[in-house]
Write a protein that holds these residues in place. Structure first.
Motif, PDB file in Angstrom:
ATOM      1  N   LYS A  11       0.833  -1.252   0.077  1.00 47.17           N
ATOM      2  CA  LYS A  11       0.095  -0.010   0.036  1.00 47.17           C
ATOM      3  C   LYS A  11       0.941   1.290  -0.197  1.00 47.17           C
ATOM      4  O   LYS A  11       0.264   2.414  -0.147  1.00 47.17           O
ATOM      5  CB  LYS A  11      -0.798  -0.031   1.138  1.00 47.17           C
ATOM      6  N   LYS A  12       2.087   0.856   0.191  1.00 49.18           N
ATOM      7  CA  LYS A  12       3.104   2.064   0.073  1.00 49.18           C
ATOM      8  C   LYS A  12       2.878   3.315   1.290  1.00 49.18           C
ATOM      9  O   LYS A  12       2.744   4.230   1.126  1.00 49.18           O
ATOM     10  CB  LYS A  12       3.126   2.897  -1.137  1.00 49.18           C
ATOM     11  N   ILE A  13       2.608   2.574   2.441  1.00 51.39           N
ATOM     12  CA  ILE A  13       2.310   3.392   3.717  1.00 51.39           C
ATOM     13  C   ILE A  13       3.614   3.148   4.663  1.00 51.39           C
ATOM     14  O   ILE A  13       4.111   2.017   4.716  1.00 51.39           O
ATOM     15  CB  ILE A  13       1.067   2.870   4.511  1.00 51.39           C
ATOM     16  N   SER A  14       3.985   4.329   5.111  1.00 50.23           N
ATOM     17  CA  SER A  14       4.985   4.023   6.198  1.00 50.23           C
ATOM     18  C   SER A  14       4.318   3.682   7.493  1.00 50.23           C
ATOM     19  O   SER A  14       3.046   3.762   7.807  1.00 50.23           O
ATOM     20  CB  SER A  14       5.659   5.609   6.501  1.00 50.23           C
ATOM     21  N   GLN A  15       5.452   3.098   8.600  1.00 53.09           N
ATOM     22  CA  GLN A  15       4.815   2.705   9.753  1.00 53.09           C
ATOM     23  C   GLN A  15       4.254   3.821  10.687  1.00 53.09           C
ATOM     24  O   GLN A  15       3.365   3.701  11.000  1.00 53.09           O
ATOM     25  CB  GLN A  15       6.050   2.028  10.549  1.00 53.09           C
ATOM     26  N   MET A  16       4.795   4.988  10.474  1.00 48.53           N
ATOM     27  CA  MET A  16       4.282   6.493  10.889  1.00 48.53           C
ATOM     28  C   MET A  16       2.788   6.431  10.459  1.00 48.53           C
ATOM     29  O   MET A  16       1.863   6.933  11.328  1.00 48.53           O
ATOM     30  CB  MET A  16       5.051   7.373  11.015  1.00 48.53           C
ATOM     31  N   GLU A  17       2.555   6.231   9.133  1.00 41.75           N
ATOM     32  CA  GLU A  17       1.396   6.558   8.474  1.00 41.75           C
ATOM     33  C   GLU A  17       0.202   5.664   8.804  1.00 41.75           C
ATOM     34  O   GLU A  17      -0.790   5.947   9.295  1.00 41.75           O
ATOM     35  CB  GLU A  17       1.316   6.705   7.053  1.00 41.75           C
ATOM     36  N   LEU A  18       0.712   4.240   9.088  1.00 40.45           N
ATOM     37  CA  LEU A  18      -0.160   3.392   9.625  1.00 40.45           C
ATOM     38  C   LEU A  18      -0.623   3.588  10.998  1.00 40.45           C
ATOM     39  O   LEU A  18      -1.753   3.454  11.166  1.00 40.45           O
ATOM     40  CB  LEU A  18       0.380   1.974   9.220  1.00 40.45           C
ATOM     41  N   ALA A  19       0.498   3.804  11.783  1.00 40.36           N
ATOM     42  CA  ALA A  19       0.142   4.033  13.199  1.00 40.36           C
ATOM     43  C   ALA A  19      -1.155   5.311  13.196  1.00 40.36           C
ATOM     44  O   ALA A  19      -1.889   5.059  14.135  1.00 40.36           O
ATOM     45  CB  ALA A  19       1.229   4.322  13.831  1.00 40.36           C
ATOM     46  N   LYS A  20      -0.800   6.313  12.497  1.00 42.60           N
ATOM     47  CA  LYS A  20      -1.633   7.468  12.807  1.00 42.60           C
ATOM     48  C   LYS A  20      -3.201   6.959  12.409  1.00 42.60           C
ATOM     49  O   LYS A  20      -4.098   7.316  12.994  1.00 42.60           O
ATOM     50  CB  LYS A  20      -1.273   8.615  11.699  1.00 42.60           C
ATOM     51  N   ARG A  21      -3.233   6.302  11.370  1.00 36.75           N
ATOM     52  CA  ARG A  21      -4.563   5.939  10.824  1.00 36.75           C
ATOM     53  C   ARG A  21      -5.252   4.848  11.768  1.00 36.75           C
ATOM     54  O   ARG A  21      -6.419   4.894  11.853  1.00 36.75           O
ATOM     55  CB  ARG A  21      -4.413   5.216   9.602  1.00 36.75           C
ATOM     56  N   VAL A  24      -2.182   4.252  17.101  1.00 37.88           N
ATOM     57  CA  VAL A  24      -1.135   3.704  18.030  1.00 37.88           C
ATOM     58  C   VAL A  24       0.205   4.492  17.739  1.00 37.88           C
ATOM     59  O   VAL A  24       0.233   5.236  16.723  1.00 37.88           O
ATOM     60  CB  VAL A  24      -1.181   2.019  17.650  1.00 37.88           C
ATOM     61  N   ALA A  25       1.254   4.113  18.396  1.00 34.57           N
ATOM     62  CA  ALA A  25       2.399   4.601  18.375  1.00 34.57           C
ATOM     63  C   ALA A  25       3.267   3.701  17.101  1.00 34.57           C
ATOM     64  O   ALA A  25       2.801   2.802  17.161  1.00 34.57           O
ATOM     65  CB  ALA A  25       3.445   4.530  19.511  1.00 34.57           C
ATOM     66  N   ARG A  26       4.134   4.576  16.575  1.00 35.94           N
ATOM     67  CA  ARG A  26       4.854   3.865  15.551  1.00 35.94           C
ATOM     68  C   ARG A  26       5.349   2.654  15.805  1.00 35.94           C
ATOM     69  O   ARG A  26       5.699   1.585  15.243  1.00 35.94           O
ATOM     70  CB  ARG A  26       5.848   4.890  14.843  1.00 35.94           C
ATOM     71  N   GLN A  27       6.109   2.646  17.370  1.00 38.91           N
ATOM     72  CA  GLN A  27       6.746   1.422  17.767  1.00 38.91           C
ATOM     73  C   GLN A  27       5.729   0.509  17.910  1.00 38.91           C
ATOM     74  O   GLN A  27       6.181  -0.860  17.802  1.00 38.91           O
ATOM     75  CB  GLN A  27       7.222   1.941  19.000  1.00 38.91           C
ATOM     76  N   THR A  28       4.574   0.553  18.097  1.00 36.79           N
ATOM     77  CA  THR A  28       3.911  -0.693  18.088  1.00 36.79           C
ATOM     78  C   THR A  28       3.466  -1.203  16.787  1.00 36.79           C
ATOM     79  O   THR A  28       3.511  -2.661  16.861  1.00 36.79           O
ATOM     80  CB  THR A  28       2.141  -0.158  18.601  1.00 36.79           C
ATOM     81  N   ILE A  29       3.482  -0.574  15.705  1.00 33.52           N
ATOM     82  CA  ILE A  29       3.554  -1.035  14.409  1.00 33.52           C
ATOM     83  C   ILE A  29       4.824  -2.022  14.283  1.00 33.52           C
ATOM     84  O   ILE A  29       4.758  -2.955  13.686  1.00 33.52           O
ATOM     85  CB  ILE A  29       3.517  -0.220  13.392  1.00 33.52           C
ATOM     86  N   SER A  30       5.909  -1.433  14.551  1.00 33.10           N
ATOM     87  CA  SER A  30       7.129  -2.134  14.472  1.00 33.10           C
ATOM     88  C   SER A  30       7.131  -3.526  15.322  1.00 33.10           C
ATOM     89  O   SER A  30       7.563  -4.604  14.697  1.00 33.10           O
ATOM     90  CB  SER A  30       8.333  -0.959  14.741  1.00 33.10           C
ATOM     91  N   LEU A  51      -5.642  -1.827   5.942  1.00 29.18           N
ATOM     92  CA  LEU A  51      -4.587  -2.505   4.694  1.00 29.18           C
ATOM     93  C   LEU A  51      -5.323  -3.283   3.705  1.00 29.18           C
ATOM     94  O   LEU A  51      -4.790  -3.634   2.872  1.00 29.18           O
ATOM     95  CB  LEU A  51      -3.634  -3.473   5.470  1.00 29.18           C
ATOM     96  N   GLY A  52      -6.596  -3.030   3.845  1.00 29.23           N
ATOM     97  CA  GLY A  52      -7.565  -3.565   2.880  1.00 29.23           C
ATOM     98  C   GLY A  52      -7.585  -5.221   2.655  1.00 29.23           C
ATOM     99  O   GLY A  52      -7.602  -5.620   1.447  1.00 29.23           O
TER     100      GLY A  52
END
Length: 66
Positions: A11-21, A24-30, A51-52
């Protein structure tokens, strides 16, 4: 093993963008991507929605036996 990283990159989404959506915190995605955090069902559903995809595709490895 989960497929969050693969779907996020598709989806060409960064961890930060996914976290915001999903709120949660970016660290959670990591941590989720590296299998170091077991997300709640609510968080899993949010990830799948953004993420569809569905939960089975995102978190179930077809090579594992049920």
């Amino acid at each position: 093993m989960n497929h969050v990283r693969e779907y996020r990159k598709q989806k060409k989404i960064s961890q930060m963008e996914l976290a915001k959506r999903i709120g949660v915190a970016r660290q959670t995605i990591s941590l989720i991507e590296n299998d170091k955090y077991n997300p709640s069902l609510e968080l899993c559903l949010s990830l799948a929605h953004v993420l569809g995809t569905d939960l089975n595709s995102l978190f179930w490895d077809g090579d594992e036996q049920q």
